[in-house]
Design a protein around this motif. Structure first.
Motif, mmCIF file in Angstrom:
data_model
loop_
_atom_site.group_PDB
_atom_site.id
_atom_site.type_symbol
_atom_site.label_atom_id
_atom_site.label_comp_id
_atom_site.label_asym_id
_atom_site.label_seq_id
_atom_site.Cartn_x
_atom_site.Cartn_y
_atom_site.Cartn_z
ATOM 1 N N GLY A 1 -4.296 113.688 88.330
ATOM 2 C CA GLY A 1 -5.432 114.336 88.955
ATOM 3 C C GLY A 1 -6.177 115.223 87.981
ATOM 4 N N ILE A 2 -6.927 116.169 88.528
ATOM 5 C CA ILE A 2 -7.772 117.028 87.705
ATOM 6 C C ILE A 2 -7.962 118.387 88.368
ATOM 7 N N ASN A 3 -8.023 119.405 87.530
ATOM 8 C CA ASN A 3 -8.357 120.756 87.973
ATOM 9 C C ASN A 3 -9.767 121.060 87.494
ATOM 10 N N LEU A 4 -10.688 121.269 88.426
ATOM 11 C CA LEU A 4 -12.076 121.567 88.091
ATOM 12 C C LEU A 4 -12.221 123.070 87.860
ATOM 13 N N ASP A 5 -12.463 123.434 86.615
ATOM 14 C CA ASP A 5 -12.566 124.841 86.226
ATOM 15 C C ASP A 5 -13.989 125.077 85.729
ATOM 16 N N ILE A 6 -14.889 125.312 86.658
ATOM 17 C CA ILE A 6 -16.320 125.381 86.358
ATOM 18 C C ILE A 6 -16.736 126.814 85.969
ATOM 19 N N GLU A 7 -16.555 127.769 86.859
ATOM 20 C CA GLU A 7 -16.754 129.206 86.607
ATOM 21 C C GLU A 7 -18.158 129.567 86.090
ATOM 22 N N GLN A 8 -19.169 128.811 86.466
ATOM 23 C CA GLN A 8 -20.531 129.081 85.999
ATOM 24 C C GLN A 8 -21.353 129.749 87.099
ATOM 25 N N PRO A 9 -22.328 130.577 86.716
ATOM 26 C CA PRO A 9 -23.194 131.158 87.745
ATOM 27 C C PRO A 9 -24.037 130.084 88.409
ATOM 28 N N VAL A 10 -24.024 130.071 89.734
ATOM 29 C CA VAL A 10 -24.816 129.119 90.522
ATOM 30 C C VAL A 10 -25.372 129.882 91.718
ATOM 31 N N LEU A 11 -26.670 129.820 91.912
ATOM 32 C CA LEU A 11 -27.296 130.524 93.025
ATOM 33 C C LEU A 11 -27.424 129.607 94.235
ATOM 34 N N PRO A 12 -27.416 130.181 95.454
ATOM 35 C CA PRO A 12 -27.458 129.374 96.672
ATOM 36 C C PRO A 12 -28.725 128.522 96.771
ATOM 37 N N GLN A 13 -28.538 127.354 97.384
ATOM 38 C CA GLN A 13 -29.655 126.472 97.735
ATOM 39 C C GLN A 13 -30.456 125.990 96.515
ATOM 40 N N THR A 14 -29.838 125.997 95.356
ATOM 41 C CA THR A 14 -30.486 125.467 94.153
ATOM 42 C C THR A 14 -29.991 124.035 93.922
ATOM 43 N N PRO A 15 -30.664 123.259 93.065
ATOM 44 C CA PRO A 15 -30.161 121.916 92.751
ATOM 45 C C PRO A 15 -28.734 121.952 92.218
ATOM 46 N N GLU A 16 -28.401 122.993 91.434
ATOM 47 C CA GLU A 16 -27.048 123.102 90.894
ATOM 48 C C GLU A 16 -26.021 123.366 91.993
ATOM 49 N N TYR A 17 -26.424 124.125 93.008
ATOM 50 C CA TYR A 17 -25.551 124.431 94.152
ATOM 51 C C TYR A 17 -25.130 123.133 94.847
ATOM 52 N N TYR A 18 -26.081 122.270 95.110
ATOM 53 C CA TYR A 18 -25.784 120.997 95.786
ATOM 54 C C TYR A 18 -25.062 120.039 94.851
ATOM 55 N N ALA A 19 -25.406 120.074 93.559
ATOM 56 C CA ALA A 19 -24.755 119.181 92.601
ATOM 57 C C ALA A 19 -23.276 119.518 92.447
ATOM 58 N N LEU A 20 -22.952 120.822 92.457
ATOM 59 C CA LEU A 20 -21.553 121.228 92.316
ATOM 60 C C LEU A 20 -20.731 120.743 93.504
ATOM 61 N N THR A 21 -21.267 120.899 94.703
ATOM 62 C CA THR A 21 -20.564 120.416 95.893
ATOM 63 C C THR A 21 -20.391 118.910 95.838
ATOM 64 N N ALA A 22 -21.432 118.205 95.411
ATOM 65 C CA ALA A 22 -21.347 116.751 95.292
ATOM 66 C C ALA A 22 -20.325 116.343 94.234
ATOM 67 N N LEU A 23 -20.253 117.112 93.149
ATOM 68 C CA LEU A 23 -19.278 116.805 92.098
ATOM 69 C C LEU A 23 -17.859 116.855 92.652
ATOM 70 N N VAL A 24 -17.564 117.866 93.446
ATOM 71 C CA VAL A 24 -16.220 117.988 94.022
ATOM 72 C C VAL A 24 -15.936 116.813 94.954
ATOM 73 N N LYS A 25 -16.886 116.488 95.806
ATOM 74 C CA LYS A 25 -16.712 115.379 96.748
ATOM 75 C C LYS A 25 -16.467 114.069 96.005
ATOM 76 N N GLU A 26 -17.310 113.756 95.045
ATOM 77 C CA GLU A 26 -17.235 112.468 94.360
ATOM 78 C C GLU A 26 -16.030 112.389 93.426
ATOM 79 N N THR A 27 -15.651 113.519 92.819
ATOM 80 C CA THR A 27 -14.458 113.532 91.969
ATOM 81 C C THR A 27 -13.210 113.276 92.798
#
Length: 362
Positions: free
Chosen positions: A119-145
Motif C-alpha cells: 500500500g501507500i501512505n499519502l504524506d502531503i502536508e501542503q497548504p490547501v484552501l477550501p473550495q479551490t481546484p487543489e482542494y477537490y484534486a486532493l480529495t480525488a487523489l485519495v479516492k483514486e489512489t
C-alpha cells in the motif's frame, strides 16, 4: 530506483521505469501481500539504517518506508505479518488535471507491486484552501489512489497523514471527512502542535495533552469514525534557545512566522529521544514536569552560555495520551519515527527504548 541488479528485468509500465524480478525473500510466500487486518494498529515510520531489526515486532502492524527500499526489511515485515508500505507526496497543483493524477497513481501502484509492498501512505502536508481546484484534486487523489491500490494489490492499505486537528492547521484546509471515508484510515500527526503559536512566543510542549485530545474530539465531531483515526505520537522533542528564562520556567522565544502565525516551533531544533535521554540528567534543571500540558522538559546551558529549554515526550506523557485510544475508540497508535530511540546494547538505553515501545499500548 537504483534497485536493478543481477536477475532483475527492466519493464516500462505506464511510462514509469520499475524493477521487477524474482522474490528476494528466502521463502517466496513472503512476497505475497499481507491481507489480514488486526484489531489494534501500531504504525511505524521507518527512516534510516537497520534499527528496524529491534522494533517491537510483536505489535507492529504497518511500516511506512521513508528511506531507500530495503528488500530485507520487506521480507522481515511480511514474516512478522506486518504491512510494508510506500510513502507518497506530490505537489497538489500538479495533480489538478485528472490525467496527471492517474499517471502519478499508476507509477506508485507499479512501484509497490515491483517491490512486493502493501500500500501507500499519502504524506502531503501542503497548504490547501477550501473550495479551490487543489482542494477537490486532493480529495480525488485519495479516492483514486485507494481504488487503484485495492484493485491491484489484495488487502493493500492506503492511509493519509493529517495535522493534529481538522481546523485548517498550517493552512491545511482539507475535506477531512471525505478523505477519511475514502481511504483506509488517517494517521493523525499529534506533534509539532506549536507550528503556529498564536499566543505568547514562549516554548511549550510538542504535543500538549489537552490540545492533543481536543484534536481527536474535533475529528469525531465532524463525523469521522474513530476507527478511521490512528494516534501519532512524537519520539522527539524541540530544543529552544531562550531569549530569557523566568524563575517559573517561561522560555521567551525569537519570533519566526509560519503560515500566518507570528511565532512557530520552527525557531527550535528537533532532537531525537535518544539524544534527550543522554542530555537530561546532565542538564541545569534535570527532568521537570508541566502539570498543565502534562509533558516533561528541562533547561540546559550551552558552551556559549545560552540557556535552552527542551520539551519532549516520554513514557509518562505518551501513556496518558495512549489511554484515550480506548476511551475514544481509535484504531491504534504510531510514532514519528521508529528510528529515534537508542537501540544499542547499553542496558540503560535498552530499558528506555523498551519503555517507549510499551507506552504505545493502552
Amino acid at each position: 530506483m537504483g534497485l536493478c541488479g543481477a536477475g532483475w528485468a527492466l519493464l516500462l509500465l505506464v511510462g514509469a521505469s520499475v524493477c521487477w524480478g524474482e522474490c528476494p525473500c528466502s521463502d517466496p510466500a513472503l512476497c505475497q501481500p499481507i491481507t489480514e487486518t488486526r484489531d489494534f494498529e501500531v504504525y511505524v515510520f521507518f527512516v534510516e539504517g537497520k534499527n528496524w531489526k529491534y522494533y517491537d515486532w510483536a505489535h507492529v502492524t504497518t511500516v511506512a518506508l521513508f528511506a531507500p527500499y530495503d528488500p530485507e526489511l520487506m521480507c522481515f515485515a511480511h514474516y512478522k505479518g506486518a504491512r510494508f508500505v510506500l510513502t507518497g507526496d506530490v505537489p497538489v497543483k500538479d495533480i489538478v488535471a485528472s490525467e496527471k493524477r492517474s499517471a502519478w497513481i499508476a507509477e506508485k501502484v507499479n512501484l509497490a507491486k515491483a517491490q512486493y509492498m502493501d500500500g501507500i501512505n499519502l504524506d502531503i502536508e501542503q497548504p490547501v484552501l477550501p473550495q479551490t481546484p487543489e482542494y477537490y484534486a486532493l480529495t480525488a487523489l485519495v479516492k483514486e489512489t485507494t481504488e487503484a491500490f485495492h484493485a491491484a494489490i489484495p488487502g493493500s492499505q492506503v492511509t493519509f497523514d493529517v495535522a493534529w486537528s481538522p481546523g485548517c492547521i498550517d493552512l491545511r484546509c482539507y475535506n477531512y471527512t471525505a478523505i477519511a471515508d475514502l481511504c483506509d484510515f488517517l494517521f493523525v500527526m499529534s506533534y509539532d502542535e506549536q507550528s503556529q503559536i498564536w499566543t505568547e512566543c514562549i516554548a511549550a510542549a510538542n504535543a500538549p495533552f489537552n490540545q492533543t485530545i481536543t484534536g481527536y474530539e474535533q475529528f469525531v465531531n465532524i463525523s469521522i469514525d474513530p476507527k478511521k483515526l490512528v494516534m501519532g505520537v512524537p519520539w522527539y522533542g524541540y530544543d529552544y534557545t531562550c531569549l530569557n528564562l523566568t524563575k517559573d520556567n517561561r522560555c521567551k522565544l525569537t519570533k519566526k512566522p509560519f503560515r500566518g502565525a507570528e511565532c512557530s516551533d520552527a525557531v527550535g531544533r528537533q532532537v531525537p529521544y535518544r539524544v534527550i535521554m543522554k542530555q537530561v540528567n546532565d542538564s541545569v534543571s534535570g527532568r521537570l514536569w508541566d502539570e498543565v500540558q502534562k509533558a516533561p522538559f528541562y533547561n540546559y546551558k550551552d558552551s556559549k552560555g545560552n540557556i535552552h529549554q527542551v520539551w519532549y515526550d516520554d513514557p509518562q506523557s505518551i501513556s496518558l495520551k495512549a489511554a484515550y485510544i480506548k476511551k475514544l475508540g481509535l484504531r491504534g497508535i504510531g510514532m514519528w519515527n521508529g528510528d529515534l530511540l537508542d537501540y544499542s546494547n547499553d542496558p540503560i538505553a535498552q530499558k528506555q527504548t523498551a519503555d517507549m515501545w510499551k507506552a504505545l499500548l493502552p
